[in-house]
Design a protein around this motif. Structure first.
Motif, PDB file in Angstrom:
ATOM      1  N   VAL A 202      57.271   9.617   6.611  1.00 40.76           N
ATOM      2  CA  VAL A 202      57.909  10.930   6.451  1.00 40.76           C
ATOM      3  C   VAL A 202      57.118  11.960   7.253  1.00 40.76           C
ATOM      4  CG1 VAL A 202      58.539  12.767   4.846  1.00 40.76           C
ATOM      5  CG2 VAL A 202      58.865  10.372   4.186  1.00 40.76           C
TER       6      VAL A 202
ATOM      7  N   TRP B  76      56.739  15.911   8.002  1.00 44.18           N
ATOM      8  CA  TRP B  76      57.148  17.181   7.411  1.00 44.18           C
ATOM      9  C   TRP B  76      56.504  18.335   8.164  1.00 44.18           C
ATOM     10  CZ3 TRP B  76      61.047  16.655   4.151  1.00 44.18           C
ATOM     11  CH2 TRP B  76      61.586  17.827   3.597  1.00 44.18           C
TER      12      TRP B  76
ATOM     13  N   TYR C  93      59.458   8.082  -5.758  1.00 47.09           N
ATOM     14  CA  TYR C  93      60.693   7.424  -5.329  1.00 47.09           C
ATOM     15  C   TYR C  93      60.472   6.513  -4.130  1.00 47.09           C
ATOM     16  CZ  TYR C  93      62.901  11.158  -8.078  1.00 47.09           C
ATOM     17  OH  TYR C  93      63.279  12.025  -9.076  1.00 47.09           O
TER      18      TYR C  93
ATOM     19  N   LEU D 185      52.903   9.844   4.617  1.00 50.45           N
ATOM     20  CA  LEU D 185      53.346  11.222   4.797  1.00 50.45           C
ATOM     21  C   LEU D 185      52.486  11.902   5.853  1.00 50.45           C
ATOM     22  CD1 LEU D 185      54.973  13.737   3.960  1.00 50.45           C
ATOM     23  CD2 LEU D 185      53.276  14.104   2.139  1.00 50.45           C
TER      24      LEU D 185
ATOM     25  N   TRP E 129      68.347   8.092   3.859  1.00 55.38           N
ATOM     26  CA  TRP E 129      67.820   7.858   2.517  1.00 55.38           C
ATOM     27  C   TRP E 129      68.819   7.034   1.704  1.00 55.38           C
ATOM     28  CZ3 TRP E 129      62.968   8.391   1.643  1.00 55.38           C
ATOM     29  CH2 TRP E 129      62.205   9.500   2.037  1.00 55.38           C
TER      30      TRP E 129
ATOM     31  N   PRO F 212      65.305  16.232   3.181  1.00 53.36           N
ATOM     32  CA  PRO F 212      64.899  16.086   1.788  1.00 53.36           C
ATOM     33  C   PRO F 212      65.508  14.868   1.119  1.00 53.36           C
ATOM     34  CG  PRO F 212      66.533  17.826   1.995  1.00 53.36           C
ATOM     35  CD  PRO F 212      66.175  17.410   3.392  1.00 53.36           C
ATOM     36  N   HIS F 213      64.749  14.284   0.240  1.00 50.59           N
ATOM     37  CA  HIS F 213      65.202  13.189  -0.605  1.00 50.59           C
ATOM     38  C   HIS F 213      66.015  13.776  -1.755  1.00 50.59           C
ATOM     39  CE1 HIS F 213      64.786  10.183  -3.830  1.00 50.59           C
ATOM     40  NE2 HIS F 213      64.657   9.289  -2.874  1.00 50.59           N
TER      41      HIS F 213
ATOM     42  N   LEU G 223      57.521  12.960  -4.262  1.00 52.20           N
ATOM     43  CA  LEU G 223      58.328  12.087  -3.402  1.00 52.20           C
ATOM     44  C   LEU G 223      57.833  10.649  -3.446  1.00 52.20           C
ATOM     45  CD1 LEU G 223      60.569  11.718  -1.333  1.00 52.20           C
ATOM     46  CD2 LEU G 223      59.000  12.502   0.452  1.00 52.20           C
ATOM     47  N   ASP G 224      56.519  10.471  -3.566  1.00 54.72           N
ATOM     48  CA  ASP G 224      55.973   9.114  -3.585  1.00 54.72           C
ATOM     49  C   ASP G 224      56.390   8.338  -4.827  1.00 54.72           C
ATOM     50  OD1 ASP G 224      54.473  10.728  -5.238  1.00 54.72           O
ATOM     51  OD2 ASP G 224      52.535   9.944  -4.594  1.00 54.72           O
TER      52      ASP G 224
ATOM     53  N   LEU H  76      59.516  20.250  -1.720  1.00 51.80           N
ATOM     54  CA  LEU H  76      60.368  19.055  -1.667  1.00 51.80           C
ATOM     55  C   LEU H  76      59.553  17.776  -1.538  1.00 51.80           C
ATOM     56  CD1 LEU H  76      63.071  20.556   0.689  1.00 51.80           C
ATOM     57  CD2 LEU H  76      63.482  19.781  -1.661  1.00 51.80           C
ATOM     58  N   LEU H  77      58.272  17.893  -1.193  1.00 50.44           N
ATOM     59  CA  LEU H  77      57.406  16.719  -1.078  1.00 50.44           C
ATOM     60  C   LEU H  77      56.787  16.327  -2.412  1.00 50.44           C
ATOM     61  CD1 LEU H  77      55.518  17.679   2.206  1.00 50.44           C
ATOM     62  CD2 LEU H  77      57.457  16.112   1.975  1.00 50.44           C
TER      63      LEU H  77
ATOM     64  N   THR I  78      64.088  14.870  -5.108  1.00 51.07           N
ATOM     65  CA  THR I  78      63.296  16.105  -5.109  1.00 51.07           C
ATOM     66  C   THR I  78      64.155  17.309  -4.746  1.00 51.07           C
ATOM     67  OG1 THR I  78      62.556  15.816  -2.802  1.00 51.07           O
ATOM     68  CG2 THR I  78      61.209  14.823  -4.541  1.00 51.07           C
TER      69      THR I  78
END
Length: 304
Positions: free
Chosen positions: A248, A250, A268, A274, A114, A133-134, A265-266, A261-262, A137
């Motif tokens: 991604v 998951w 960023y 996904l 990331w 995880p990003h 996320l979109d 954590l999702l 998030t």
């Protein structure tokens, strides 16, 4: 065939690597996490090196601190920017233009992927993240979600000064439970065979201090008693954006990394695809390698 070699970098670090495919072909780089090592990618290295599946040059380094890669003892030597620098210098030894067709990463490897994708967007054609995880998030969830703080409490155990000694006790009993608590044993997915356990033992016997230093150096973990969530950093938005096409994965039964954590996320990662995988855990690379390979191949074949 998987080739193995030591790659010496300009920054003085040496990375032990596993690779397949002809040098000079479009490059795919695979980054592992904890408590794993580069060997977890062997099937994918062979798959994507095959001309029938793209004929890539595929390389999986053992991160600094793992297996036979350099393992500085200083905690500060494991800061994220230095881990990213290792990978950037490794890529430069493979390609003069410093570019990867794809960067594939899991767990801690994903944390560095990331960061790499944000810092050097022109060097990453496509990004694949597997249960990692990003930072945007993760920071939010650690600050606001008690369930994620509880799920991440193991990070503080791994940051203890005596963590590596505790992990090595009784034939690495605590490390095996990382896997078996998520159905790795014979009563579950069954992937943790005796042969595979022997590979893990070889990696862990090489040393665990470097791996534990990742947990010691990061501020992105739950606060200790007496601390507040203010110790968890909130990065500026420009440090969080990832603009290249990103896939991604998951696994929804990951007990350490919760689906919250999702959320968002979109925001960023605007070019994100996904794939949620029910019934799979954090160790999905071991559990469903064919799914991982086929979905990555499909993603790489897309024009955008």
């Amino acid at each position: 065939m998987i080739e193995t070699f030591q790659r010496h970098l300009p920054n003085g670090i040496t990375l032990s690597c596993r690779a397949a495919g002809e040098p000079g072909r479009p490059l795919m780089v695979f980054l592992h996490g904890f408590p794993e090592a580069a060997f977890i990618w062997d099937d994918l290295l062979s798959f994507f090196a095959d001309p029938a599946h793209g004929g890539h040059r595929c390389i999986a380094p053992n991160l600094r601190g793992f297996e036979r890669s350099s393992a500085p003892t200083e905690i500060a030597a494991y800061k994220a920017q230095l881990m990213v620098q290792d990978i950037q210098q490794l890529v430069a030894t493979e390609r003069a233009d410093g570019k990867m067709a794809a960067l594939v990463a899991h767990d801690w490897g994903g944390a560095f992927a990331w960061g790499y994708a944000n810092a050097f967007p022109d060097q990453v054609g496509k990004l694949v993240i597997i249960n990692s995880p990003h930072a945007g998030t993760l920071s939010r969830e650690l600050r606001n979600n008690p369930a994620q703080r509880e799920a991440s409490a193991y990070m503080n155990f791994l940051a203890r000064p005596d963590a590596e000694a505790l992990l090595a006790e009784d034939d690495f009993q605590r490390l095996w439970t990382f896997f078996t608590h998520m159905k790795a044993g014979p009563d579950g997915f069954g992937w943790l065979t005796e042969d595979l356990k022997a590979q893990y033992r070889e990696v862990w016997r090489a040393g665990l201090t470097g791996a534990c230093n990742l947990y010691r150096v990061t501020p992105m973990k739950p606060p200790l008693p007496g601390q507040t969530v203010d110790s968890i950093p909130v990065l500026p938005r420009e440090r969080l954006m990832v603009t290249m096409p990103t896939l991604v994965f998951w696994a929804l039964d990951d007990t350490a990394l919760l689906p919250g954590l999702l959320d968002g996320l979109d925001d960023y990662v605007p070019r994100m695809a996904l794939l949620k995988v029910p019934g799979a855990t954090h160790w999905i690379v071991h559990e469903q390698p064919r799914l991982i390979a086929s979905e990555i191949e499909r993603f790489l074949q897309r024009s955008t």
